[in-house]
Scaffold this motif. Structure first.
Motif, PDB file in Angstrom:
ATOM      1  N   LEU A 149       0.848  -1.188   0.000  1.00  0.00           N
ATOM      2  CA  LEU A 149       0.000   0.000   0.000  1.00  0.00           C
ATOM      3  C   LEU A 149       0.886   1.241   0.000  1.00  0.00           C
ATOM      4  CD1 LEU A 149      -2.884  -0.698   2.573  1.00  0.00           C
ATOM      5  CD2 LEU A 149      -3.071  -0.518   0.090  1.00  0.00           C
ATOM      6  N   PRO A 150       0.458   2.307  -0.694  1.00  0.00           N
ATOM      7  CA  PRO A 150       1.213   3.560  -0.645  1.00  0.00           C
ATOM      8  C   PRO A 150       1.360   4.041   0.793  1.00  0.00           C
ATOM      9  CG  PRO A 150      -0.464   3.649  -2.350  1.00  0.00           C
ATOM     10  CD  PRO A 150      -0.725   2.405  -1.560  1.00  0.00           C
ATOM     11  N   PHE A 151       2.411   4.773   1.060  1.00  0.00           N
ATOM     12  CA  PHE A 151       2.678   5.227   2.413  1.00  0.00           C
ATOM     13  C   PHE A 151       1.493   6.001   2.984  1.00  0.00           C
ATOM     14  CE2 PHE A 151       4.285   8.068   5.672  1.00  0.00           C
ATOM     15  CZ  PHE A 151       5.003   7.175   6.462  1.00  0.00           C
ATOM     16  N   ALA A 152       1.095   5.653   4.218  1.00  0.00           N
ATOM     17  CA  ALA A 152       0.014   6.297   4.984  1.00  0.00           C
ATOM     18  C   ALA A 152      -1.375   6.030   4.416  1.00  0.00           C
ATOM     19  CB  ALA A 152       0.247   7.797   5.123  1.00  0.00           C
ATOM     20  N   LYS A 153      -1.487   5.166   3.422  1.00  0.00           N
ATOM     21  CA  LYS A 153      -2.789   4.756   2.919  1.00  0.00           C
ATOM     22  C   LYS A 153      -3.366   3.685   3.831  1.00  0.00           C
ATOM     23  CE  LYS A 153      -6.197   3.733   0.022  1.00  0.00           C
ATOM     24  NZ  LYS A 153      -7.335   4.656  -0.233  1.00  0.00           N
ATOM     25  N   LEU A 154      -4.653   3.790   4.174  1.00  0.00           N
ATOM     26  CA  LEU A 154      -5.325   2.799   5.011  1.00  0.00           C
ATOM     27  C   LEU A 154      -6.267   1.962   4.152  1.00  0.00           C
ATOM     28  CD1 LEU A 154      -6.314   5.032   8.079  1.00  0.00           C
ATOM     29  CD2 LEU A 154      -4.205   3.736   7.735  1.00  0.00           C
ATOM     30  N   ARG A 155      -6.406   0.701   4.511  1.00  0.00           N
ATOM     31  CA  ARG A 155      -7.336  -0.169   3.814  1.00  0.00           C
ATOM     32  C   ARG A 155      -7.982  -1.106   4.840  1.00  0.00           C
ATOM     33  NH1 ARG A 155      -7.375  -1.886  -1.425  1.00  0.00           N
ATOM     34  NH2 ARG A 155      -6.881   0.302  -1.809  1.00  0.00           N
ATOM     35  N   LEU A 156      -9.318  -1.078   4.894  1.00  0.00           N
ATOM     36  CA  LEU A 156     -10.076  -1.923   5.819  1.00  0.00           C
ATOM     37  C   LEU A 156     -10.822  -2.976   5.016  1.00  0.00           C
ATOM     38  CD1 LEU A 156     -11.180  -2.518   8.702  1.00  0.00           C
ATOM     39  CD2 LEU A 156     -13.018  -0.887   8.202  1.00  0.00           C
ATOM     40  N   LEU A 157     -10.603  -4.240   5.357  1.00  0.00           N
ATOM     41  CA  LEU A 157     -11.245  -5.348   4.665  1.00  0.00           C
ATOM     42  C   LEU A 157     -11.870  -6.301   5.685  1.00  0.00           C
ATOM     43  CD1 LEU A 157      -8.463  -6.154   2.029  1.00  0.00           C
ATOM     44  CD2 LEU A 157     -10.606  -4.934   1.624  1.00  0.00           C
ATOM     45  N   PRO A 158     -12.964  -6.983   5.292  1.00  0.00           N
ATOM     46  CA  PRO A 158     -13.634  -7.883   6.235  1.00  0.00           C
ATOM     47  C   PRO A 158     -12.924  -9.208   6.435  1.00  0.00           C
ATOM     48  CG  PRO A 158     -14.773  -7.906   4.125  1.00  0.00           C
ATOM     49  CD  PRO A 158     -13.708  -6.844   4.023  1.00  0.00           C
ATOM     50  N   LYS A 159     -12.073  -9.599   5.482  1.00  0.00           N
ATOM     51  CA  LYS A 159     -11.358 -10.879   5.578  1.00  0.00           C
ATOM     52  C   LYS A 159     -10.293 -10.903   4.502  1.00  0.00           C
ATOM     53  CE  LYS A 159     -14.797 -13.205   2.669  1.00  0.00           C
ATOM     54  NZ  LYS A 159     -15.749 -14.343   2.586  1.00  0.00           N
ATOM     55  N   GLY A 160      -9.492 -11.970   4.478  1.00  0.00           N
ATOM     56  CA  GLY A 160      -8.450 -12.095   3.465  1.00  0.00           C
ATOM     57  C   GLY A 160      -7.326 -12.984   3.937  1.00  0.00           C
ATOM     58  N   GLY A 161      -6.283 -13.105   3.101  1.00  0.00           N
ATOM     59  CA  GLY A 161      -5.136 -13.927   3.444  1.00  0.00           C
ATOM     60  C   GLY A 161      -4.075 -13.138   4.183  1.00  0.00           C
ATOM     61  N   HIS A 162      -2.886 -13.734   4.277  1.00  0.00           N
ATOM     62  CA  HIS A 162      -1.808 -13.054   5.005  1.00  0.00           C
ATOM     63  C   HIS A 162      -0.983 -12.159   4.095  1.00  0.00           C
ATOM     64  CE1 HIS A 162       0.912 -15.991   3.194  1.00  0.00           C
ATOM     65  NE2 HIS A 162       0.186 -16.976   3.704  1.00  0.00           N
ATOM     66  N   GLY A 163      -1.084 -12.331   2.761  1.00  0.00           N
ATOM     67  CA  GLY A 163      -0.367 -11.473   1.831  1.00  0.00           C
ATOM     68  C   GLY A 163       1.139 -11.506   1.997  1.00  0.00           C
TER      69      GLY A 163
END
Length: 250
Positions: A149-163
């Motif tokens: 993710l770009p610096f200081a960008k936030l992303r909220l997700l309900p589920k997912g993998g470990h990436g």
């Protein structure tokens, strides 16, 4: 993606001494915890009144010790500190191999945790808390750094993998492979040039980055409040539709 903390695999350091954090506001209401059934795992399908009686568990991932303070890999810890300060919750006791605290956000009971196991073993702490309090996994929010993710960008997700994130990999493993829990990812950007990502995540922030990150942490606190009081959909819309540059201009 290369694991952000791959250079930390296998390291075992003594647990650093814990400094008690000041409690800004004393909560007088008791936590609304049901008697813990001590089940081996918590189901993400728990709904209804039983789910509503449970506290939320907010976990920030990072590494303990002064040498890691203020580094990119510890933004999860910083988000928990921002929540604790903003809501007057003391996170100063050691329980479940974590710095741990309980309080309220509005009328919602919460538990805050900063695992002290080192990043690659974070699941030992998270799994123990979830199991002991039988917390529904849809009320477990994991907060951690993200190279993609770009610096200081936030992303909220309900589920997912470990990436490829080793801390999240550990958490998923200790939740018996279940990935159905929300997560707030905090962008730290990609390393410059050919720098090893494992070295990059342990670098501190410069002055400009520090200002941008502090703003993002305040936005993250607002997002957590919306999540607990108004639901994940509203919080995700609030977070995911805003770019760092847009937030800085508001």
């Amino acid at each position: 993606m290369l694991g952000a903390s791959s250079s930390l695999n296998g390291l075992r350091f003594p647990l650093p001494s814990v400094h008690r954090l000041p409690s800004l506001v004393r909560r007088t209401r008791p936590m609304l915890l049901s008697p813990p059934p001590l089940s081996a795992s918590a189901s993400s399908s728990s709904t209804g009144d039983q789910s509503k009686s449970k506290p939320w568990l907010l976990v920030g991932l990072g590494n303990p010790g002064k040498m890691y303070t203020g580094t990119r890999h510890n933004v999860g810890f910083e988000m928990i500190d921002a929540i604790a300060e903003g809501e007057g919750i003391s996170v100063s006791t050691i329980r479940f191999k974590a710095l741990f605290g309980k309080g309220f956000i509005g009328d919602a009971p919460v538990m805050l945790a900063k695992p002290q196991t080192f990043m690659n073993a974070s699941g030992e702490s998270v799994g123990s808390i979830v199991s002991y309090f039988n917390i529904p996994l849809n009320q477990v929010l994991l907060i951690y750094d993200d190279l993609d993710l770009p610096f200081a960008k936030l992303r909220l997700l309900p589920k997912g993998g470990h990436g490829g994130h080793n801390g999240m990999r550990s958490v998923i493993n200790h939740l018996k492979g279940c990935r159905d829990f929300p997560r707030l990812r905090i962008g730290i950007g990609r390393p410059p040039g050919k720098m090893d990502p494992a070295s990059f995540v342990l670098r501190p922030f410069n002055k400009k980055e520090r200002e941008e990150l502090d703003f993002a942490l305040q936005k993250g606190l607002d997002a957590v409040r919306i999540l607990l009081l108004e639901g994940l959909n509203k919080s995700a819309t609030f977070v995911n539709s805003s770019q760092p540059s847009e937030l800085m201009n508001r």
